[in-house]
Design a protein around this motif. Structure first.
Motif, short mmCIF file in Angstrom:
data_model
loop_
_atom_site.label_atom_id
_atom_site.label_comp_id
_atom_site.label_asym_id
_atom_site.label_seq_id
_atom_site.Cartn_x
_atom_site.Cartn_y
_atom_site.Cartn_z
N GLY A 77 0.70 -1.12 -0.04
CA GLY A 77 0.09 0.23 0.13
C GLY A 77 0.90 1.39 -0.13
N GLY A 78 1.84 1.23 0.80
CA GLY A 78 2.99 2.34 0.66
C GLY A 78 3.52 2.68 -0.70
N VAL A 79 3.99 1.48 -1.24
CA VAL A 79 4.44 1.87 -2.66
C VAL A 79 3.45 2.49 -3.53
CG1 VAL A 79 5.07 0.61 -4.66
CG2 VAL A 79 6.13 -0.09 -2.34
N ILE A 115 11.09 12.32 5.04
CA ILE A 115 11.02 10.81 4.46
C ILE A 115 10.82 9.56 5.47
CG2 ILE A 115 12.39 8.85 3.44
CD1 ILE A 115 13.86 11.24 1.72
N PHE A 116 11.69 9.71 6.56
CA PHE A 116 11.64 8.63 7.58
C PHE A 116 10.61 9.14 8.55
CE2 PHE A 116 15.94 8.23 5.81
CZ PHE A 116 15.62 6.67 5.29
N VAL A 117 10.44 10.22 9.29
CA VAL A 117 9.60 10.48 10.22
C VAL A 117 8.23 10.69 9.78
CG1 VAL A 117 9.06 12.06 12.40
CG2 VAL A 117 11.26 11.39 11.58
N LEU A 118 7.94 11.37 8.77
CA LEU A 118 6.52 11.75 8.22
C LEU A 118 6.14 10.68 7.39
CD1 LEU A 118 6.81 15.42 7.57
CD2 LEU A 118 5.78 14.51 9.76
N SER A 119 7.07 10.38 6.14
CA SER A 119 6.55 9.45 5.02
C SER A 119 6.07 8.04 5.58
CB SER A 119 7.23 9.66 3.95
OG SER A 119 7.20 10.93 3.44
N GLY A 121 7.15 6.96 8.86
CA GLY A 121 6.69 6.67 10.26
C GLY A 121 5.19 7.11 10.46
N ALA A 122 4.72 8.30 10.25
CA ALA A 122 3.39 8.75 10.43
C ALA A 122 2.42 8.15 9.32
CB ALA A 122 3.49 10.25 10.34
N VAL A 123 2.76 8.16 8.16
CA VAL A 123 1.97 7.14 7.26
C VAL A 123 1.77 5.95 7.57
CG1 VAL A 123 1.41 6.48 4.71
CG2 VAL A 123 2.26 8.74 5.55
N MET A 127 -2.00 4.15 8.62
CA MET A 127 -2.47 3.22 8.11
C MET A 127 -2.81 1.94 8.97
SD MET A 127 -3.06 3.92 4.97
CE MET A 127 -2.90 5.62 5.31
N LEU A 128 -2.16 1.80 10.04
CA LEU A 128 -2.33 0.92 11.31
C LEU A 128 -3.36 1.46 11.92
CD1 LEU A 128 0.96 0.13 12.53
CD2 LEU A 128 -0.30 -1.51 11.41
N MET A 129 -3.64 2.55 12.37
CA MET A 129 -4.78 3.15 13.09
C MET A 129 -6.40 2.83 12.18
SD MET A 129 -3.13 6.40 14.70
CE MET A 129 -4.71 7.22 15.00
N ILE A 130 -6.19 3.00 10.76
CA ILE A 130 -7.19 3.06 10.08
C ILE A 130 -7.46 1.39 10.26
CG2 ILE A 130 -8.03 2.89 7.74
CD1 ILE A 130 -6.41 5.66 7.56
N ARG A 131 -6.61 0.55 10.11
CA ARG A 131 -6.79 -0.82 9.77
C ARG A 131 -7.36 -1.34 11.12
NH1 ARG A 131 -2.09 -4.83 8.33
NH2 ARG A 131 -2.49 -3.86 6.46
#
Length: 194
Positions: A77-79, A115-119, A121-123, A127-131
């Motif tokens: 999904g991230g890709v 890249i690492f914190v926002l994209s 980490g946060a995304v 996605m985990l919270m939505i799931r």
């Protein structure tokens, strides 16, 4: 999200939830009010339009994710998500920018954080919270974005915080607490889909 989630996802919202949504909207307005009323170069119609479009896109994407793709592998999904975002950003760059970059340390540090914190980490966290959560609860956390941004601007850029903004921050925090702890069980439509 709170208006669409009951019909699309079968979520039942309590009066406490709606009170939280109202308080969250009021809190966000109070945090933003000094900047909006001051006007200036930062508050232009196209900035507001871009904010509303971004909010609408985020809401639609999150609802779609919950309804149709909450079980997708997070890496896959991230890709797809980052590829879509890269295509839009590349088009914007080609149309609006000169295509030059000056790789100075502040830019590199900002990009690595982005890249690492926002994209990533946060995304991934979103996605985990939505799931695992109700979409109307997950979306309530967005009420915290303006207060946290105002606190960061205070700490990093010496921007002032007025009492009205502090009240707004408190209301936004209260709103998130009300929404995330006051949701009834999913309705029959949500149970039937699972």
């Amino acid at each position: 999200t709170a208006m669409i989630a009951p019909a699309l996802l079968g979520e039942r919202l309590s009066q406490r939830h709606w009170l939280g949504v109202g308080l969250g909207m009021l809190g966000v307005f109070l945090v933003l009010e000094p900047k909006i009323m001051a006007g200036g170069a930062d508050v232009q119609w196209y900035n507001l339009l871009a904010s509303v479009a971004g909010l609408a896109g985020s809401t639609a994407g999150n609802l779609y994710q919950k309804r149709f793709a909450s079980g997708i592998d997070l890496r896959t999904g991230g890709v797809w998500q980052f590829s879509g975002a890269a295509a839009v950003c590349t088009l914007g760059m080609l149309l609006l920018e000169q295509g030059r970059i000056d790789p100075q340390p502040p830019l590199i540090i900002a990009m690595l954080g982005s890249i690492f914190v926002l994209s990533l980490g946060a995304v991934t966290l979103l996605m985990l919270m939505i799931r695992h959560g109700a979409m109307s609860q997950v979306s309530a956390y967005f009420f915290l974005v303006p207060p946290v941004t105002a606190l960061m601007a205070y700490g990093l850029f010496d921007e002032l915080l007025v009492p009205l903004q502090l009240l707004g921050m408190a209301l936004a925090c209260l709103a998130v607490a009300l929404v995330t702890t006051g949701l009834a069980a999913p309705g029959p439509a949500a149970v039937a889909r699972e």
